[in-house]
Design a protein around this motif. Structure first.
Motif, PDB file in Angstrom:
ATOM      1  N   VAL A  28       0.858  -1.189   0.000  1.00  0.00           N
ATOM      2  CA  VAL A  28       0.000   0.000   0.000  1.00  0.00           C
ATOM      3  C   VAL A  28       0.889   1.233   0.000  1.00  0.00           C
ATOM      4  CG1 VAL A  28      -1.684   1.338   1.322  1.00  0.00           C
ATOM      5  CG2 VAL A  28      -1.896  -1.166   1.203  1.00  0.00           C
ATOM      6  N   TRP A  29       0.589   2.150  -0.902  1.00  0.00           N
ATOM      7  CA  TRP A  29       1.270   3.454  -0.914  1.00  0.00           C
ATOM      8  C   TRP A  29       0.310   4.504  -1.427  1.00  0.00           C
ATOM      9  CZ3 TRP A  29       4.456   6.086  -5.102  1.00  0.00           C
ATOM     10  CH2 TRP A  29       5.099   7.228  -4.585  1.00  0.00           C
ATOM     11  N   ARG A  30       0.091   5.524  -0.609  1.00  0.00           N
ATOM     12  CA  ARG A  30      -0.846   6.600  -0.941  1.00  0.00           C
ATOM     13  C   ARG A  30      -2.197   5.990  -1.317  1.00  0.00           C
ATOM     14  NH1 ARG A  30       3.510  10.355  -4.356  1.00  0.00           N
ATOM     15  NH2 ARG A  30       4.773  10.933  -2.540  1.00  0.00           N
ATOM     16  N   ASN A  78      11.684   4.959  -1.716  1.00  0.00           N
ATOM     17  CA  ASN A  78      10.774   3.895  -1.299  1.00  0.00           C
ATOM     18  C   ASN A  78       9.511   3.895  -2.143  1.00  0.00           C
ATOM     19  OD1 ASN A  78      12.612   3.366   0.690  1.00  0.00           O
ATOM     20  ND2 ASN A  78      11.151   3.454   2.376  1.00  0.00           N
ATOM     21  N   GLY A  79       8.925   2.743  -2.313  1.00  0.00           N
ATOM     22  CA  GLY A  79       7.678   2.626  -3.040  1.00  0.00           C
ATOM     23  C   GLY A  79       7.500   1.224  -3.572  1.00  0.00           C
ATOM     24  N   GLU A  81       7.545   0.020  -6.538  1.00  0.00           N
ATOM     25  CA  GLU A  81       8.454  -0.389  -7.608  1.00  0.00           C
ATOM     26  C   GLU A  81       9.788  -0.895  -7.066  1.00  0.00           C
ATOM     27  OE1 GLU A  81       5.387   2.298  -9.122  1.00  0.00           O
ATOM     28  OE2 GLU A  81       6.865   2.520  -7.510  1.00  0.00           O
ATOM     29  N   TYR A  82      10.209  -0.384  -5.915  1.00  0.00           N
ATOM     30  CA  TYR A  82      11.461  -0.874  -5.329  1.00  0.00           C
ATOM     31  C   TYR A  82      11.321  -2.360  -4.989  1.00  0.00           C
ATOM     32  CZ  TYR A  82      15.986  -0.241  -3.018  1.00  0.00           C
ATOM     33  OH  TYR A  82      17.314  -0.298  -2.698  1.00  0.00           O
ATOM     34  N   LEU A  83      10.217  -2.709  -4.323  1.00  0.00           N
ATOM     35  CA  LEU A  83      10.012  -4.105  -3.953  1.00  0.00           C
ATOM     36  C   LEU A  83       9.767  -4.972  -5.186  1.00  0.00           C
ATOM     37  CD1 LEU A  83       7.840  -3.744  -0.724  1.00  0.00           C
ATOM     38  CD2 LEU A  83      10.305  -4.093  -0.928  1.00  0.00           C
ATOM     39  N   GLU A  84       9.072  -4.431  -6.176  1.00  0.00           N
ATOM     40  CA  GLU A  84       8.894  -5.171  -7.420  1.00  0.00           C
ATOM     41  C   GLU A  84      10.239  -5.439  -8.089  1.00  0.00           C
ATOM     42  OE1 GLU A  84       4.458  -3.343  -8.499  1.00  0.00           O
ATOM     43  OE2 GLU A  84       6.210  -2.792  -9.715  1.00  0.00           O
ATOM     44  N   GLY A  85      11.140  -4.466  -8.038  1.00  0.00           N
ATOM     45  CA  GLY A  85      12.462  -4.656  -8.613  1.00  0.00           C
ATOM     46  C   GLY A  85      13.223  -5.777  -7.940  1.00  0.00           C
ATOM     47  N   LEU A  86      13.180  -5.819  -6.600  1.00  0.00           N
ATOM     48  CA  LEU A  86      13.855  -6.885  -5.870  1.00  0.00           C
ATOM     49  C   LEU A  86      13.295  -8.251  -6.247  1.00  0.00           C
ATOM     50  CD1 LEU A  86      13.972  -5.241  -2.316  1.00  0.00           C
ATOM     51  CD2 LEU A  86      15.943  -5.681  -3.787  1.00  0.00           C
ATOM     52  N   LEU A  87      11.968  -8.362  -6.200  1.00  0.00           N
ATOM     53  CA  LEU A  87      11.325  -9.647  -6.444  1.00  0.00           C
ATOM     54  C   LEU A  87      11.419 -10.051  -7.913  1.00  0.00           C
ATOM     55  CD1 LEU A  87       9.658 -12.011  -5.394  1.00  0.00           C
ATOM     56  CD2 LEU A  87       7.607 -10.585  -5.599  1.00  0.00           C
ATOM     57  N   VAL A 262       2.956  -4.683   3.275  1.00  0.00           N
ATOM     58  CA  VAL A 262       3.925  -3.607   3.443  1.00  0.00           C
ATOM     59  C   VAL A 262       3.248  -2.282   3.113  1.00  0.00           C
ATOM     60  CG1 VAL A 262       6.087  -2.599   2.622  1.00  0.00           C
ATOM     61  CG2 VAL A 262       5.903  -5.071   2.955  1.00  0.00           C
ATOM     62  N   VAL A 263       3.365  -1.322   4.022  1.00  0.00           N
ATOM     63  CA  VAL A 263       2.778   0.003   3.853  1.00  0.00           C
ATOM     64  C   VAL A 263       3.897   1.035   3.829  1.00  0.00           C
ATOM     65  CG1 VAL A 263       1.200   1.715   4.830  1.00  0.00           C
ATOM     66  CG2 VAL A 263       0.704  -0.736   5.088  1.00  0.00           C
ATOM     67  N   PHE A 264       3.810   1.976   2.895  1.00  0.00           N
ATOM     68  CA  PHE A 264       4.768   3.081   2.851  1.00  0.00           C
ATOM     69  C   PHE A 264       4.058   4.380   3.229  1.00  0.00           C
ATOM     70  CE2 PHE A 264       6.683   0.215  -0.387  1.00  0.00           C
ATOM     71  CZ  PHE A 264       7.895   0.015   0.241  1.00  0.00           C
TER      72      PHE A 264
END
Length: 546
Positions: A28-30, A78-79, A81-87, A262-264
């Protein structure tokens, strides 16, 4: 090279959890909410984009400091896309690595020269620097630009991230099978020299820092067991610290390994305590990682201002910097249903020791933590009155990317165990707890006596009127090096806060005379980097002018 035990990998586990709870919120973000199924699909698409451009794994490494993977640089705030990039990188068997978004051209070029990225995923606001630095690389990397509202046009040759995903297949990659031995690269912050790429096997990272373990600490290696644990989970983790540092990434990926959302916070280019607390309340978060007083004090100020309740919050997980005792006490008064857990570790070790509550007492070691002798040749027993080194065995990295000498110096075999010695000095007390004295890099030798900066900083931060403190050494004819404290004090006018005599008297109640600073410098500026860690470079510059 050590023989790994059976483990899981991040890509396989995330896909399995997504199949079990497809409609549960994953990130979740914004105003954006993505389910586990949506994140699984988007990261499959990213894996296809990377694979279509020739990225993947190439054979096996012959040495612990080598990587057989192509590398994806993550140059993002942070956001999601960062986690999408890792995964997505792990789904393509590409090794991701973090990039400090504060770096300027030369620092970025040095890092990329060391890491050799075949692809860079970056926010649009960084397009100008990426365009300049990419020209200095031996081989042009794939550039994936993420829209961020800045309106910055695509860098030359770059692909728009969302367009690239939309044009890629949503199915898993054929013939590509992620493995627990695939590498995840974590670059250190460079506080003790140039940044170093720490090579973690993703399986070790998951059963170590990411916490894929049972309550008794034994690792979870069965996929069905891990998925069932995730199915039962209802945690929501608010990640404020930057993902470009280990603590932020570990908090987020560890949450995913446990099935949590995960919440930003809304603002991701700096700390906005009001936004952080409001997001925690709105999203009913249950856990929040923080970084010392730099996070804890502004959060406390928002809570004491009133109007916001956090009834769901159960854990404040603190790492990388200390929270003052008084700040802890007041936080717990506002959050009586929560606990504060201090964890200490490093990019090379993961978490080694923990401490709970408001008191600044010794730490409890994790089962794999060790305290070694001063000469690093043996393991100390409880109660041996020797100042040694904090070390860790078990699930630890392989080494440093491209650096056999530092790998050999940091990753050693002691008493038949392979251990990592990251640089923290410690004493093992008679009851088995650990007294941590701080990093050797921040030790000050003054007049023949060793002073640990973190010990003096802790005393200063607990004095009335002191908001933050860093302690550094300054050349001295009399002492060789003298101790100088750089302070951020309460109040807005010159002269606010305690004077030098009051500071010395406060220190004298807790410290030997040789540990008391010889001079005090004051500043209105923050003494912290964006990740909450100490900015010793700025402190040294201020101390030199004091």
């Amino acid at each position: 090279m050590p023989q790994p035990m059976p483990q899981l990998d991040l890509a396989t586990l995330h896909e399995a959890i997504a199949a079990a709870v497809p409609d549960r919120e994953c990130v979740v973000w914004r105003d954006g909410r993505r389910t586990w199924a949506e994140v699984a699909e988007r990261t499959r698409r990213l894996a296809h984009v990377l694979h279509a451009h020739g990225l993947g794994v190439r054979g096996k490494a012959a040495h612990p400091w080598e990587s057989p993977h192509d590398h994806l640089a993550l140059y993002l705030h942070n956001g999601p896309e960062y986690l999408e990039g890792l995964l997505g990188a792990h789904k393509a068997r590409v090794a991701p690595f973090n990039v400090n978004y504060r770096y300027v051209d030369d620092e970025l070029a040095q890092l990329f020269g060391d890491a050799r990225p075949r692809a860079i995923l970056y926010h649009a606001c960084f397009a100008p620097v990426i365009a300049r630095v990419a020209q200095r690389l031996d081989r042009p990397p794939l550039l994936l630009q993420v829209r961020d509202g800045s309106g910055t046009p695509l860098a030359p040759g770059a692909l728009d991230y969302e367009t690239a995903l939309a044009e890629a297949p949503a199915t898993p990659l054929d013939g590509v099978h992620p493995d627990p031995g695939d590498l995840h690269i974590l670059y250190t912050g460079g506080t003790t020299g140039l940044p170093k790429g720490v090579l973690w096997r993703i399986g070790d990272l998951m059963t170590g820092p990411l916490g894929l373990a049972r309550r008794d600490g034994t690792p979870i290696t069965d996929l069905d067991e891990a998925v069932e644990r995730a199915r039962r989970a209802r945690q929501r983790v608010l990640v404020g610290p930057p993902l470009m540092h280990g603590g932020g990434t570990w908090s987020a990926l560890g949450a995913w390994c446990g099935g949590a959302c995960v919440v930003f916070p809304g603002r991701v280019d700096g700390l906005d305590a009001a936004d952080l607390v409001a997001t925690a309340a709105r999203e009913r978060v249950t856990r929040m990682p923080v970084v010392g007083d730099a996070f804890a004090r502004p959060i406390l100020a928002e809570l004491e201002r009133g109007g916001v309740e956090l009834p769901e919050l159960r854990t404040l997980l603190n790492s990388a910097a200390a929270i003052s005792t008084d700040v802890k006490r007041r936080l717990l008064e506002r959050l009586p249903h929560a606990r504060i857990v201090d964890v200490l570790g490093s990019s090379e070790s993961g978490f080694q020791v923990t401490r709970r509550g408001a008191a600044d007492g010794p730490f409890v070691p994790t089962p794999d933590a060790r305290v070694l002798s001063a000469d690093r040749t043996r393991r100390l027993s409880p109660g041996e009155d020797e100042l040694g080194w904090l070390a860790k065995t078990g699930t630890i990295p392989l080494g440093y990317l491209g650096d056999p000498e530092r790998t050999a110096a940091t990753f050693r075999t002691v008493d038949g165990e392979r251990v990592v010695i990251a640089g923290d000095r410690a004493r093992l007390l008679a009851d088995g707890t650990v007294e941590v004295h701080g990093r050797e890099a921040t030790t000050i030798n003054t007049g023949g006596e060793k002073v640990f900066a973190e010990e003096v900083e802790g005393v200063l931060r607990n004095l009335p009127g002191v908001l933050d403190a860093l302690v550094v050494g300054r050349p001295s004819e009399r002492w060789g090096t003298e101790i100088v404290a750089v302070l951020r004090v309460a109040g807005d006018r010159d002269g606010d806060g305690p004077d030098d005599a009051e500071l010395r008297a406060g220190c004298a109640r807790h410290l030997a005379r040789y540990k008391i600073p010889k001079a005090f410098a004051r500043t209105r500026r923050s003494l912290r980097l964006p990740n909450g860690k100490a900015d010793y470079a700025a402190a040294r510059a201020l101390a030199a002018d004091a």
